[in-house]
Design a protein around this motif. Structure first.
Motif, PDB file in Angstrom:
ATOM      1  N   SER A 122       0.837  -1.206   0.000  1.00  0.00           N
ATOM      2  CA  SER A 122       0.000   0.000   0.000  1.00  0.00           C
ATOM      3  C   SER A 122       0.871   1.255   0.000  1.00  0.00           C
ATOM      4  CB  SER A 122      -0.920   0.006   1.223  1.00  0.00           C
ATOM      5  OG  SER A 122      -1.808  -1.088   1.193  1.00  0.00           O
ATOM      6  N   LEU A 123       1.950   1.233   0.786  1.00  0.00           N
ATOM      7  CA  LEU A 123       2.880   2.360   0.796  1.00  0.00           C
ATOM      8  C   LEU A 123       3.532   2.556  -0.573  1.00  0.00           C
ATOM      9  CD1 LEU A 123       4.722   1.995   4.239  1.00  0.00           C
ATOM     10  CD2 LEU A 123       3.255   3.889   3.523  1.00  0.00           C
ATOM     11  N   SER A 124       3.972   1.454  -1.168  1.00  0.00           N
ATOM     12  CA  SER A 124       4.637   1.565  -2.471  1.00  0.00           C
ATOM     13  C   SER A 124       3.657   2.024  -3.548  1.00  0.00           C
ATOM     14  CB  SER A 124       5.270   0.229  -2.863  1.00  0.00           C
ATOM     15  OG  SER A 124       4.295  -0.790  -3.012  1.00  0.00           O
ATOM     16  N   ALA A 125       2.414   1.544  -3.497  1.00  0.00           N
ATOM     17  CA  ALA A 125       1.413   1.989  -4.468  1.00  0.00           C
ATOM     18  C   ALA A 125       1.124   3.478  -4.303  1.00  0.00           C
ATOM     19  CB  ALA A 125       0.126   1.174  -4.303  1.00  0.00           C
ATOM     20  N   LEU A 126       1.053   3.933  -3.054  1.00  0.00           N
ATOM     21  CA  LEU A 126       0.840   5.358  -2.793  1.00  0.00           C
ATOM     22  C   LEU A 126       1.982   6.192  -3.353  1.00  0.00           C
ATOM     23  CD1 LEU A 126      -0.723   7.649  -1.423  1.00  0.00           C
ATOM     24  CD2 LEU A 126       0.542   7.144   0.686  1.00  0.00           C
ATOM     25  N   VAL A 127       3.206   5.708  -3.190  1.00  0.00           N
ATOM     26  CA  VAL A 127       4.376   6.421  -3.710  1.00  0.00           C
ATOM     27  C   VAL A 127       4.296   6.527  -5.234  1.00  0.00           C
ATOM     28  CG1 VAL A 127       6.859   6.185  -4.116  1.00  0.00           C
ATOM     29  CG2 VAL A 127       5.946   5.956  -1.809  1.00  0.00           C
ATOM     30  N   ILE A 128       3.992   5.417  -5.914  1.00  0.00           N
ATOM     31  CA  ILE A 128       3.922   5.437  -7.375  1.00  0.00           C
ATOM     32  C   ILE A 128       2.812   6.359  -7.857  1.00  0.00           C
ATOM     33  CG2 ILE A 128       3.551   4.030  -9.431  1.00  0.00           C
ATOM     34  CD1 ILE A 128       6.245   3.592  -7.996  1.00  0.00           C
ATOM     35  N   ILE A 129       1.672   6.345  -7.168  1.00  0.00           N
ATOM     36  CA  ILE A 129       0.572   7.249  -7.532  1.00  0.00           C
ATOM     37  C   ILE A 129       1.002   8.706  -7.367  1.00  0.00           C
ATOM     38  CG2 ILE A 129      -1.732   8.039  -6.853  1.00  0.00           C
ATOM     39  CD1 ILE A 129      -2.371   5.112  -6.147  1.00  0.00           C
ATOM     40  N   LEU A 130       1.723   8.996  -6.288  1.00  0.00           N
ATOM     41  CA  LEU A 130       2.208  10.363  -6.075  1.00  0.00           C
ATOM     42  C   LEU A 130       3.190  10.789  -7.162  1.00  0.00           C
ATOM     43  CD1 LEU A 130       2.759  10.555  -2.203  1.00  0.00           C
ATOM     44  CD2 LEU A 130       1.118  11.860  -3.566  1.00  0.00           C
ATOM     45  N   THR A 131       4.034   9.852  -7.626  1.00  0.00           N
ATOM     46  CA  THR A 131       4.976  10.210  -8.698  1.00  0.00           C
ATOM     47  C   THR A 131       4.223  10.604  -9.962  1.00  0.00           C
ATOM     48  OG1 THR A 131       5.200   7.915  -9.479  1.00  0.00           O
ATOM     49  CG2 THR A 131       6.743   8.664  -7.782  1.00  0.00           C
ATOM     50  N   HIS A 132       3.147   9.896 -10.276  1.00  0.00           N
ATOM     51  CA  HIS A 132       2.336  10.255 -11.455  1.00  0.00           C
ATOM     52  C   HIS A 132       1.663  11.614 -11.251  1.00  0.00           C
ATOM     53  CE1 HIS A 132       2.944   6.491 -13.490  1.00  0.00           C
ATOM     54  NE2 HIS A 132       2.441   5.788 -12.496  1.00  0.00           N
ATOM     55  N   TYR A 133       1.146  11.842 -10.058  1.00  0.00           N
ATOM     56  CA  TYR A 133       0.461  13.103  -9.777  1.00  0.00           C
ATOM     57  C   TYR A 133       1.399  14.294  -9.955  1.00  0.00           C
ATOM     58  CZ  TYR A 133      -1.481  16.931  -7.030  1.00  0.00           C
ATOM     59  OH  TYR A 133      -1.918  18.172  -6.620  1.00  0.00           O
ATOM     60  N   TYR A 134       2.583  14.196  -9.343  1.00  0.00           N
ATOM     61  CA  TYR A 134       3.517  15.317  -9.442  1.00  0.00           C
ATOM     62  C   TYR A 134       4.124  15.420 -10.838  1.00  0.00           C
ATOM     63  CZ  TYR A 134       3.312  16.433  -4.495  1.00  0.00           C
ATOM     64  OH  TYR A 134       2.882  16.847  -3.259  1.00  0.00           O
ATOM     65  N   GLY A 135       4.222  14.291 -11.542  1.00  0.00           N
ATOM     66  CA  GLY A 135       4.702  14.340 -12.921  1.00  0.00           C
ATOM     67  C   GLY A 135       3.755  15.122 -13.810  1.00  0.00           C
ATOM     68  N   VAL A 136       2.466  14.847 -13.675  1.00  0.00           N
ATOM     69  CA  VAL A 136       1.453  15.569 -14.447  1.00  0.00           C
ATOM     70  C   VAL A 136       1.398  17.032 -14.010  1.00  0.00           C
ATOM     71  CG1 VAL A 136      -1.019  15.752 -14.941  1.00  0.00           C
ATOM     72  CG2 VAL A 136       0.090  13.504 -14.901  1.00  0.00           C
ATOM     73  N   LYS A 137       1.480  17.272 -12.704  1.00  0.00           N
ATOM     74  CA  LYS A 137       1.421  18.638 -12.190  1.00  0.00           C
ATOM     75  C   LYS A 137       2.597  19.469 -12.670  1.00  0.00           C
ATOM     76  CE  LYS A 137       1.092  21.212  -7.839  1.00  0.00           C
ATOM     77  NZ  LYS A 137       1.055  21.123  -6.356  1.00  0.00           N
ATOM     78  N   THR A 138       3.772  18.852 -12.761  1.00  0.00           N
ATOM     79  CA  THR A 138       4.979  19.585 -13.154  1.00  0.00           C
ATOM     80  C   THR A 138       5.060  19.816 -14.654  1.00  0.00           C
ATOM     81  OG1 THR A 138       6.178  18.630 -11.276  1.00  0.00           O
ATOM     82  CG2 THR A 138       7.501  19.581 -13.054  1.00  0.00           C
ATOM     83  N   LYS A 139       4.753  18.781 -15.441  1.00  0.00           N
ATOM     84  CA  LYS A 139       4.961  18.853 -16.883  1.00  0.00           C
ATOM     85  C   LYS A 139       3.691  19.121 -17.683  1.00  0.00           C
ATOM     86  CE  LYS A 139       8.845  15.604 -16.764  1.00  0.00           C
ATOM     87  NZ  LYS A 139       9.383  14.321 -17.280  1.00  0.00           N
TER      88      LYS A 139
END
Length: 240
Positions: A122-139
């Motif tokens: 669950s922690l690792s899935a949350l981390v991967i989801i956050l990477t996608h969120y910030y990737g979209v937010k940044t780029k």
């Protein structure tokens, strides 16, 4: 282990939805301990830190170093609270079952919550989801999706598979190391109750393994936090 996990079966009447009550309890306890530690560290802040405040500022600088090694600080400074939370929370969670293990009846209640794959995944899935969120937010969504077909489009399926493998390896690595440590501790403890001479002899390997498990708990917290920042840098940095 001979003991069982206390389970709450069929939550909301759903046949397959079972909850491990000990994992839920220990997750809550870990969160409370982290909250207390951070609250105590933030009290009576001084310009010249001493004692516990000095130790916490060292941890903050350590996390800053992790972020600085993986991405530009201007981009990565927003992830300092995330990295600090992961490092402290996972370390506390890792060592709870090393200090002692609590069994009530035949059920194991006190353990490291990270010895349960459900929590680590669950922690690792949350981390991967956050990477996608910030990737979209940044780029931006369009530019972010183009990264999946760069430098050549045929890499698209491999990059999709990579998202799943990153989730699995990040979570299962943490789970495997902590669970294996608790298994060995339980075996040494069982050996200690066989006979009085063995009880005395088993104290030495138990203390040695507890010390080693503390080291492993710290290393695994560091690895999880480091890989989180590596995955995050792949999503938010323009040079990846």
């Amino acid at each position: 282990m001979d003991h069982e996990s206390p389970l709450f079966h069929d939550l909301f009447g759903i046949p397959w939805l079972d909850f491990n009550l000990s994992t839920t309890l220990m997750t809550f306890i870990s969160s409370v301990i982290v909250f207390i530690i951070c609250t105590l560290a933030a009290r009576n802040l001084q310009m010249k830190p001493t004692g516990f405040q000095n130790f916490m500022e060292w941890i903050v600088d350590f996390v800053k170093g992790i972020i600085g090694d993986t991405m530009d600080w201007k981009t990565g400074k927003v992830f300092l609270p995330l990295g600090l939370t992961l490092l402290v929370y996972i370390f506390i969670s890792n060592i709870l079952g090393v200090i002692t293990m609590g069994v009530w009846g035949h059920e194991l209640w006190w353990k490291s919550p990270t010895s349960d794959a459900t929590l680590t995944l669950s922690l690792s899935a949350l981390v991967i989801i956050l990477t996608h969120y910030y990737g979209v937010k940044t780029k931006g969504f369009g530019e972010y999706m183009k990264d999946y077909v760069r430098p050549v489009p045929f890499l698209l399926p491999f990059k999709i598979i990579e998202e799943f493998t990153n989730t699995l390896t990040l979570g299962l690595r943490l789970f495997g190391n902590i669970f294996a440590g608790e298994i060995l501790l339980s075996l040494i403890t069982k050996m200690a109750f066989i006979a009085a001479p063995i009880t005395f002899i088993s104290i030495i390997p138990m203390m040695a393994w507890q010390g080693f498990s503390l080291f492993i708990g710290a290393i695994q917290a560091f690895i999880f936090t480091m890989l989180t920042m590596v995955y995050m840098s792949h999503k938010v940095s323009s040079d990846h």
